[in-house]
Motif scaffolding. Structure first.
Motif, PDB file in Angstrom:
ATOM      1  N   GLN A 137     -45.010  -3.469   6.210  1.00 42.21           N
ATOM      2  CA  GLN A 137     -45.914  -2.507   6.846  1.00 42.21           C
ATOM      3  C   GLN A 137     -46.473  -3.066   8.147  1.00 42.21           C
ATOM      4  OE1 GLN A 137     -48.876  -0.524   4.467  1.00 42.21           O
ATOM      5  NE2 GLN A 137     -47.375   0.085   2.920  1.00 42.21           N
ATOM      6  N   LEU A 138     -46.850  -4.328   8.161  1.00 47.34           N
ATOM      7  CA  LEU A 138     -47.335  -4.924   9.411  1.00 47.34           C
ATOM      8  C   LEU A 138     -46.246  -4.886  10.471  1.00 47.34           C
ATOM      9  CD1 LEU A 138     -49.367  -7.953   8.026  1.00 47.34           C
ATOM     10  CD2 LEU A 138     -50.308  -5.944   9.217  1.00 47.34           C
ATOM     11  N   HIS A 139     -45.030  -5.196  10.073  1.00 43.43           N
ATOM     12  CA  HIS A 139     -43.909  -5.201  11.020  1.00 43.43           C
ATOM     13  C   HIS A 139     -43.636  -3.796  11.553  1.00 43.43           C
ATOM     14  CE1 HIS A 139     -40.161  -6.734  12.768  1.00 43.43           C
ATOM     15  NE2 HIS A 139     -39.633  -5.574  12.406  1.00 43.43           N
ATOM     16  N   ASP A 140     -43.629  -2.814  10.661  1.00 43.23           N
ATOM     17  CA  ASP A 140     -43.261  -1.450  11.050  1.00 43.23           C
ATOM     18  C   ASP A 140     -44.402  -0.669  11.697  1.00 43.23           C
ATOM     19  OD1 ASP A 140     -40.737  -1.910   9.976  1.00 43.23           O
ATOM     20  OD2 ASP A 140     -41.208  -0.931   8.065  1.00 43.23           O
ATOM     21  N   ARG A 141     -45.653  -0.947  11.265  1.00 37.29           N
ATOM     22  CA  ARG A 141     -46.770  -0.108  11.689  1.00 37.29           C
ATOM     23  C   ARG A 141     -47.931  -0.864  12.326  1.00 37.29           C
ATOM     24  NH1 ARG A 141     -48.634   2.601   6.358  1.00 37.29           N
ATOM     25  NH2 ARG A 141     -50.295   3.054   7.792  1.00 37.29           N
ATOM     26  N   SER A 142     -47.896  -2.179  12.268  1.00 42.07           N
ATOM     27  CA  SER A 142     -49.030  -3.006  12.707  1.00 42.07           C
ATOM     28  C   SER A 142     -50.306  -2.641  11.956  1.00 42.07           C
ATOM     29  CB  SER A 142     -49.257  -2.886  14.219  1.00 42.07           C
ATOM     30  OG  SER A 142     -48.122  -3.301  14.925  1.00 42.07           O
ATOM     31  N   ASP A 143     -50.146  -2.240  10.699  1.00 40.43           N
ATOM     32  CA  ASP A 143     -51.268  -1.823   9.859  1.00 40.43           C
ATOM     33  C   ASP A 143     -50.817  -1.885   8.402  1.00 40.43           C
ATOM     34  OD1 ASP A 143     -53.750  -0.871   9.075  1.00 40.43           O
ATOM     35  OD2 ASP A 143     -53.509   1.123   9.949  1.00 40.43           O
ATOM     36  N   ILE A 144     -51.771  -1.742   7.493  1.00 42.81           N
ATOM     37  CA  ILE A 144     -51.501  -1.710   6.059  1.00 42.81           C
ATOM     38  C   ILE A 144     -52.168  -0.464   5.503  1.00 42.81           C
ATOM     39  CG2 ILE A 144     -51.897  -2.887   3.847  1.00 42.81           C
ATOM     40  CD1 ILE A 144     -52.007  -5.539   5.462  1.00 42.81           C
ATOM     41  N   ASP A 145     -51.420   0.328   4.738  1.00 44.02           N
ATOM     42  CA  ASP A 145     -52.014   1.559   4.214  1.00 44.02           C
ATOM     43  C   ASP A 145     -53.042   1.241   3.131  1.00 44.02           C
ATOM     44  OD1 ASP A 145     -50.776   1.505   1.575  1.00 44.02           O
ATOM     45  OD2 ASP A 145     -48.973   2.404   2.435  1.00 44.02           O
ATOM     46  N   ASP A 146     -53.891   2.215   2.826  1.00 46.13           N
ATOM     47  CA  ASP A 146     -55.007   2.007   1.896  1.00 46.13           C
ATOM     48  C   ASP A 146     -54.550   1.621   0.494  1.00 46.13           C
ATOM     49  OD1 ASP A 146     -56.847   2.559   3.900  1.00 46.13           O
ATOM     50  OD2 ASP A 146     -57.060   4.676   3.347  1.00 46.13           O
ATOM     51  N   ALA A 147     -53.485   2.253   0.008  1.00 45.10           N
ATOM     52  CA  ALA A 147     -53.015   1.951  -1.345  1.00 45.10           C
ATOM     53  C   ALA A 147     -52.551   0.499  -1.454  1.00 45.10           C
ATOM     54  CB  ALA A 147     -51.890   2.912  -1.736  1.00 45.10           C
ATOM     55  N   LEU A 148     -51.778   0.051  -0.478  1.00 39.84           N
ATOM     56  CA  LEU A 148     -51.312  -1.340  -0.511  1.00 39.84           C
ATOM     57  C   LEU A 148     -52.482  -2.292  -0.327  1.00 39.84           C
ATOM     58  CD1 LEU A 148     -49.125  -3.474  -0.723  1.00 39.84           C
ATOM     59  CD2 LEU A 148     -48.625  -3.118   1.709  1.00 39.84           C
ATOM     60  N   TRP A 149     -53.408  -1.960   0.560  1.00 44.16           N
ATOM     61  CA  TRP A 149     -54.581  -2.816   0.779  1.00 44.16           C
ATOM     62  C   TRP A 149     -55.346  -3.015  -0.524  1.00 44.16           C
ATOM     63  CZ3 TRP A 149     -55.881  -6.084   4.445  1.00 44.16           C
ATOM     64  CH2 TRP A 149     -57.156  -6.631   4.419  1.00 44.16           C
ATOM     65  N   GLN A 150     -55.522  -1.943  -1.264  1.00 42.09           N
ATOM     66  CA  GLN A 150     -56.237  -2.037  -2.540  1.00 42.09           C
ATOM     67  C   GLN A 150     -55.484  -2.948  -3.511  1.00 42.09           C
ATOM     68  OE1 GLN A 150     -57.443   1.677  -4.312  1.00 42.09           O
ATOM     69  NE2 GLN A 150     -57.865   0.722  -6.285  1.00 42.09           N
ATOM     70  N   SER A 151     -54.167  -2.796  -3.582  1.00 46.04           N
ATOM     71  CA  SER A 151     -53.363  -3.644  -4.461  1.00 46.04           C
ATOM     72  C   SER A 151     -53.421  -5.109  -4.035  1.00 46.04           C
ATOM     73  CB  SER A 151     -51.905  -3.169  -4.480  1.00 46.04           C
ATOM     74  OG  SER A 151     -51.823  -1.879  -5.044  1.00 46.04           O
ATOM     75  N   LEU A 152     -53.357  -5.350  -2.742  1.00 45.84           N
ATOM     76  CA  LEU A 152     -53.459  -6.728  -2.239  1.00 45.84           C
ATOM     77  C   LEU A 152     -54.808  -7.337  -2.618  1.00 45.84           C
ATOM     78  CD1 LEU A 152     -51.906  -6.147   1.298  1.00 45.84           C
ATOM     79  CD2 LEU A 152     -50.899  -7.582  -0.501  1.00 45.84           C
ATOM     80  N   GLY A 153     -55.870  -6.534  -2.497  1.00 46.49           N
ATOM     81  CA  GLY A 153     -57.219  -7.006  -2.805  1.00 46.49           C
ATOM     82  C   GLY A 153     -57.430  -7.366  -4.265  1.00 46.49           C
ATOM     83  N   GLU A 154     -56.553  -6.905  -5.135  1.00 50.52           N
ATOM     84  CA  GLU A 154     -56.640  -7.273  -6.552  1.00 50.52           C
ATOM     85  C   GLU A 154     -56.108  -8.682  -6.808  1.00 50.52           C
ATOM     86  OE1 GLU A 154     -54.594  -4.135  -8.612  1.00 50.52           O
ATOM     87  OE2 GLU A 154     -55.988  -2.603  -7.849  1.00 50.52           O
ATOM     88  N   HIS A 155     -55.410  -9.258  -5.831  1.00 53.04           N
ATOM     89  CA  HIS A 155     -54.802 -10.583  -6.003  1.00 53.04           C
ATOM     90  C   HIS A 155     -55.326 -11.634  -5.021  1.00 53.04           C
ATOM     91  CE1 HIS A 155     -51.758  -9.115  -8.835  1.00 53.04           C
ATOM     92  NE2 HIS A 155     -51.765  -8.013  -8.099  1.00 53.04           N
TER      93      HIS A 155
END
Length: 192
Positions: A137-155
């Motif tokens: 997502q960073l490579h393609d959009r220079s951003d992270i969508d909310d759903a992935l951000w939430q999942s990342l924040g769990e780890h």
């Protein structure tokens, strides 16, 4: 991940410095090179052409690859290898796979999936998959969508997420230099 480059496409645009090096450059290269590696990496010999900039990269590079980093070796290497693969930087991908993939516990499937945009990321462990999705997502959009951000924040903590994003960005910059300068591949490094 990519097709083999034609010989003319791999001719260095910025040839790496060759020994003997003037004393200030020799000292810089000795500090840049991994301990115990007898030959100085071609990338470092290219970066040393701009010694002021190369000097300033030392601190960040040492932190991101060091024991004081906020993320594990495996997490770091997932991000690095995926960022380099997405940028098509065989040089840096190959150096990291050769130097760190075993220590990071990468399987043959891990290596193959992280190096390819067509392999199914579902083959990766859940944490690795999240990191690959983050890099993509960073490579393609220079951003992270909310759903992935939430999942990342769990780890990962906010501090770790900042570090993971910085690693992805740093290795984009490294990939740009490797690709555009056409840094010659290391003989011992992994290949696509």
């Amino acid at each position: 991940m990519t097709t083999a480059a034609t010989p003319s496409a791999r001719t260095p645009r910025i040839p790496p410095l060759e020994a003997p090096f003037p004393e200030p450059i020799a000292d810089l290269l000795a500090r840049m090179n991994p301990p115990g590696r007898p030959e100085i990496l071609a990338l470092f010999r290219v970066l040393a052409i701009n010694p002021e900039l190369a000097e300033r990269t030392l601190g960040l590079g040492r932190y991101l690859l060091g024991r004081k980093a906020a993320v594990s070796l495996r997490d770091r290497e997932v991000v690095i290898t995926r960022a380099c693969a997405r940028c098509g930087a065989e040089y840096e991908w190959g150096v990291h796979v050769a130097a760190f993939a075993d220590a990071a516990g990468f399987s043959a499937v891990d290596r193959r999936v992280m190096a390819s945009v067509i392999e199914d990321v579902a083959q990766l462990a859940p944490r690795d998959r999240l990191l690959v999705q983050m890099v993509d997502q960073l490579h393609d959009r220079s951003d992270i969508d909310d759903a992935l951000w939430q999942s990342l924040g769990e780890h990962w903590s906010h501090a770790q997420l900042i570090e993971l994003m910085m690693i992805a960005g740093w290795y984009h910059a490294v990939s740009y230099v490797c690709n555009a300068a056409r840094v010659p591949l290391e003989k011992w490094a992994a290949r696509w």
